[in-house]
Design an enzyme around this catalytic site. Structure first.
Site, short mmCIF file in Angstrom:
data_model
loop_
_atom_site.label_atom_id
_atom_site.label_comp_id
_atom_site.label_asym_id
_atom_site.label_seq_id
_atom_site.Cartn_x
_atom_site.Cartn_y
_atom_site.Cartn_z
N TYR A 85 0.84 -1.20 0.00
CA TYR A 85 0.00 0.00 0.00
C TYR A 85 0.88 1.25 0.00
O TYR A 85 1.63 1.51 0.95
CB TYR A 85 -0.93 0.03 1.22
CG TYR A 85 -1.95 -1.09 1.27
CD1 TYR A 85 -2.22 -1.89 0.16
CD2 TYR A 85 -2.66 -1.34 2.44
CE1 TYR A 85 -3.16 -2.90 0.22
CE2 TYR A 85 -3.60 -2.37 2.50
CZ TYR A 85 -3.84 -3.15 1.39
OH TYR A 85 -4.77 -4.15 1.46
N GLY A 93 -12.93 1.32 4.68
CA GLY A 93 -11.96 2.38 4.45
C GLY A 93 -12.67 3.71 4.34
O GLY A 93 -13.87 3.76 4.05
N ALA A 145 -17.57 -2.66 -2.80
CA ALA A 145 -17.04 -2.85 -4.16
C ALA A 145 -16.34 -1.58 -4.63
O ALA A 145 -16.59 -1.07 -5.72
CB ALA A 145 -18.14 -3.26 -5.13
#
Length: 323
Positions: free
Chosen positions: A54, A290, A214
């Site tokens: 990341y 997130g 998604a």
């Protein structure tokens, strides 16, 4: 907040957890990360997810700085890393994969970036066709015996390879995989609900699922187009956009439209409702969420309450509408 056991282990994670993917290190710096982690902690979240890849390691540095600044008690939270892709832009062969060398060095690098003495959870981020599974199992067992990792697992591994890793661990009296981190949402279900189904009872497998929205598709904001100021519209996220939108693109959008219509009918915001649907699966140990803003995080937290509302017929309608 609800807390759930990680599979058959004794570790209890918050039903909703917070991940650094896409945002930390790229869109969110140290100050923003501190605000987000503080809000998550204040609302009972005790698991913070990360990975070496990341933002090429910067996400872990930002998270480590934020947790240190907040002085969170180490025995009160869990933190993870994932190893496989490497933390540099163009990794050499020994800087990626699941060899004993990279698994060991990847763990040590994550410990430095996150500023902790051990990782609560350490994932093999993908299967590595160039490394024997046995070598990876032995490497993970060594890290656990050294006290640098408490639980190890996989992410998006085929069920057959997870079973093989567990078999090797049993054969040699090693620590086997405790958890898997798969994508799971209304548009992506088969791996969690079908492929892994035997592993929950056979291995006591826990799941730390990712992308419950998604990548934002289930919020409905990509109904007509992809705005430039959104996750899928950010420069550099073209591959993510192709992965999320699916093929054919219009078919996936139609499924989302049916979902958002049902959310509107119920008077609910699509995002927490989609997350709540994930929480209703008893084999989901925690749903990784997130956010780049505290307001987004707080809205997502409503999912815990929503997961206990409505009758079974309502949730079946949601599932059918997006199948």
């Amino acid at each position: 907040m609800q807390y759930r056991r990680l599979g058959s282990s004794g570790l209890q994670l918050s039903a909703l957890s917070f991940g650094a993917w896409v945002n930390f290190g790229d869109r969110v710096g140290r100050d923003g990360a501190r605000e987000l982690i503080s809000a998550a902690w204040d609302h009972g979240i005790n698991f913070f997810d990360n990975a070496e890849v990341y933002a090429h390691g910067e996400a872990e540095r930002v998270m480590g700085d934020a947790i240190r600044d907040l002085r969170l008690p180490r025995d009160g939270y869990c933190v993870s890393s994932k190893v496989c892709f490497g933390s540099v832009a163009d990794p050499r062969p020994t800087q990626r994969g699941l060899s004993r060398k990279h698994v060991t060095e990847g763990c040590h690098a994550a410990l430095r970036r996150l500023q902790v003495d051990y990782l609560d959870l350490f994932f093999c981020h993908r299967a590595d066709p160039d490394t024997p599974v046995e070598e990876t199992v032995w490497a993970m067992d060594a890290l656990i015996r050294q006290g640098k990792v408490l639980y190890w697992g996989t992410s998006e591994w085929p069920a057959a390879q997870i079973k093989e890793a567990a078999r090797i661990a049993r054969q040699h009296h090693l620590h086997g995989p405790t958890m898997e981190q798969p994508q799971y949402n209304l548009l992506r279900r088969s791996r969690v609900e079908l492929e892994y189904a035997p592993l929950y009872s056979e291995l006591g497998l826990g799941t730390t699922t990712w992308s419950p929205l998604a990548s934002g598709l289930l919020t409905g904001k990509y109904d007509q187009a992809v705005p430039a100021d959104t996750r899928l519209g950010y420069e550099g996220n073209e591959e993510l956009q192709r992965m999320v939108m699916g093929s054919p693109e219009e078919r996936r959008r139609e499924r989302v439209r049916r979902f958002t219509a049902l959310a509107a009918e119920a008077g609910e915001s699509p995002a927490p409702l989609a997350i709540a649907w994930c929480l209703r699966n008893p084999y989901v140990s925690t749903v990784i969420t997130g956010a780049s803003k505290v307001s987004q995080l707080l809205e997502n937290l409503r999912a815990v309450e929503l997961s206990q509302q409505y009758d079974e017929a309502f949730w079946e309608r949601l599932s059918a509408a997006t199948s």
